[in-house]
Scaffold this active site. Structure first.
Site, PDB file in Angstrom:
ATOM      1  N   GLU A   1       0.735  -1.312   0.350  1.00 47.48           N
ATOM      2  CA  GLU A   1       0.020  -0.150  -0.081  1.00 47.48           C
ATOM      3  C   GLU A   1       0.713   1.071  -0.160  1.00 47.48           C
ATOM      4  OE1 GLU A   1      -4.189  -1.594   2.297  1.00 47.48           O
ATOM      5  OE2 GLU A   1      -2.546  -0.904   3.578  1.00 47.48           O
ATOM      6  N   VAL A   2       1.675   1.405  -1.253  1.00 48.43           N
ATOM      7  CA  VAL A   2       2.570   2.299  -0.889  1.00 48.43           C
ATOM      8  C   VAL A   2       1.611   3.542  -1.130  1.00 48.43           C
ATOM      9  CG1 VAL A   2       4.642   3.535  -2.143  1.00 48.43           C
ATOM     10  CG2 VAL A   2       4.192   1.385  -1.723  1.00 48.43           C
TER      11      VAL A   2
END
Length: 385
Positions: A154-155
């Site tokens: 989840e960047v």
């Protein structure tokens, strides 16, 4: 806590329990109680996401939470894990989920987007130095590591920072390449410093990347992907699925007559470590909170004879009062008893900050509403005398 399994290419067949220590980390004394259960249920490893609970030193000391484990407590956790045949894999976020680092002023200049503390800027050399320092300190407290998880799920907002926008203007560049280059840099750093340790990475940022781009990046040789998913229908027939037999075994080990939610209030609430908290939380959520709402909003004597209008003016009919005062006092007594039990149970497992947050959000609002009605009733009675 979640169970994660290595992908099929892993030769070790690890069955891991994910200890995510951000949010509500347990005391070491509770881990000593729960590790034997993990072993009994079939786990042979722990994926420990330390976040701000690791005793970082030197320039990284600001990352420590108020109740971060000490170095001796980390050693105690590792000894307990070894005692119960649980291989430890540390997880240090090195790209996304970096709030516990980038929220601090000392490191805020390393954010991908200036106003968001979640993602690291992959263009700055100092970013790589920071995560390398974090990894070094964690590795130093863990002997005999075979695996090290570098996170990277989840960047969010990657590519939206000013430096990234400029970099992406070149036709040959893409967000996928930007992501892979940082992962590769971190993994390369690890392999260079600790050749006996294999880096692991969450797979969600890699799913949309073409096989060609992945091959060109060279990441496949450096790290092992781990599936990141909350789906209940993963095909796991080769490493053990969820069957009726498994369900019955889990119920037996947890001391539950059923895992079905609708039986929690009517049946035994378990014998596992922490089951007292489970029982009390269930009482609060499934009984006490709804009962307060029912009393205040649907009890016709309260709504008709002790409404906010009456309470404000301290008016109460002596006869009608007897129709609801006993119920109010009884309910308040139950709340008090459960609150005291729950506080003691939570304090045994969690730190005070966790206890205070849960009580303030889930217990105090209903309790205070009820207490205020009882207090207003006392004032109204005194005004009538």
């Amino acid at each position: 806590m979640e169970e994660n399994k290595m992908t099929v290419s892993s030769p070790f067949g690890l069955h891991l329990v994910h200890l995510d220590l951000k949010g509500a980390p347990p005391k070491v004394s509770y881990l000593a109680e729960i590790f034997p259960l993990f072993h009994t249920l079939g786990a042979n490893g722990l994926l420990i996401e330390y976040e701000d609970m690791f005793p970082y030193e030197g320039e990284l000391k600001p990352l420590r939470a108020e109740h971060a484990y000490s170095a001796s407590e980390i050693k105690e956790i590792l000894n307990l894990a070894e005692l119960h045949e649980l291989e430890v894999i540390p997880l240090v976020q090195t790209f996304g989920h970096m709030e516990f680092v980038l929220k601090h002023q000392e490191f805020s200049h390393l954010r991908e987007v200036e106003m968001f503390p979640n993602a690291l800027n992959p263009h700055k050399e100092e970013s790589l130095m920071l995560v390398s320092a974090m990894i070094d300190q964690v590795v130093a407290l863990h002997d005999g590591l075979r695996w090290f998880h570098i996170g990277s799920d989840e960047v969010y907002y990657l590519g939206e920072g000013e430096e990234s926008k400029q970099w992406l203007q070149k036709e040959e560049n893409s967000i996928e390449k930007l992501c892979l280059s940082h992962m590769k840099a971190v993994a390369s750093c690890m392999v260079s410093s600790y050749p006996e340790v294999k880096p692991i990475v969450w797979d969600d940022m890699l799913r949309g990347v073409s096989e060609e781009t992945l091959t060109e990046s060279g990441v496949a040789q450096l790290m092992e992907p781990m599936i990141w998913d909350y789906a209940a229908d993963l095909d796991e027939d080769d490493k053990g699925g969820y069957s009726e037999k498994v369900k019955e075994n889990v119920e037996k080990q947890l001391g539950l007559s059923s895992l079905e939610i609708d039986t929690f209030m009517s049946e035994s609430s378990g014998t596992f470590p922490g089951s007292d908290i489970f029982t009390l939380v269930t009482q609060v959520c499934c009984y006490l909170k709804p009962s307060v709402d029912e009393f205040l909003e649907r009890n016709r004597f309260v709504t008709g004879w002790f409404s906010p209008y009456h309470r404000k003016r301290r008016i109460v009919h002596p006869i009608m009062m007897h129709h609801f005062q006993p119920d109010a006092l009884s309910l308040l007594a139950k709340w008090n008893a459960v609150m005291q039990e729950l506080q003691a149970a939570l304090e045994r497992v969690f730190y005070m900050c966790t206890l205070e947050e849960w009580m303030e959000e889930n217990v105090h609002p209903s309790f205070h509403k009820l207490q205020e009605v009882v207090d207003d009733l006392d004032k109204a009675i005194q005004a009538q005398s």
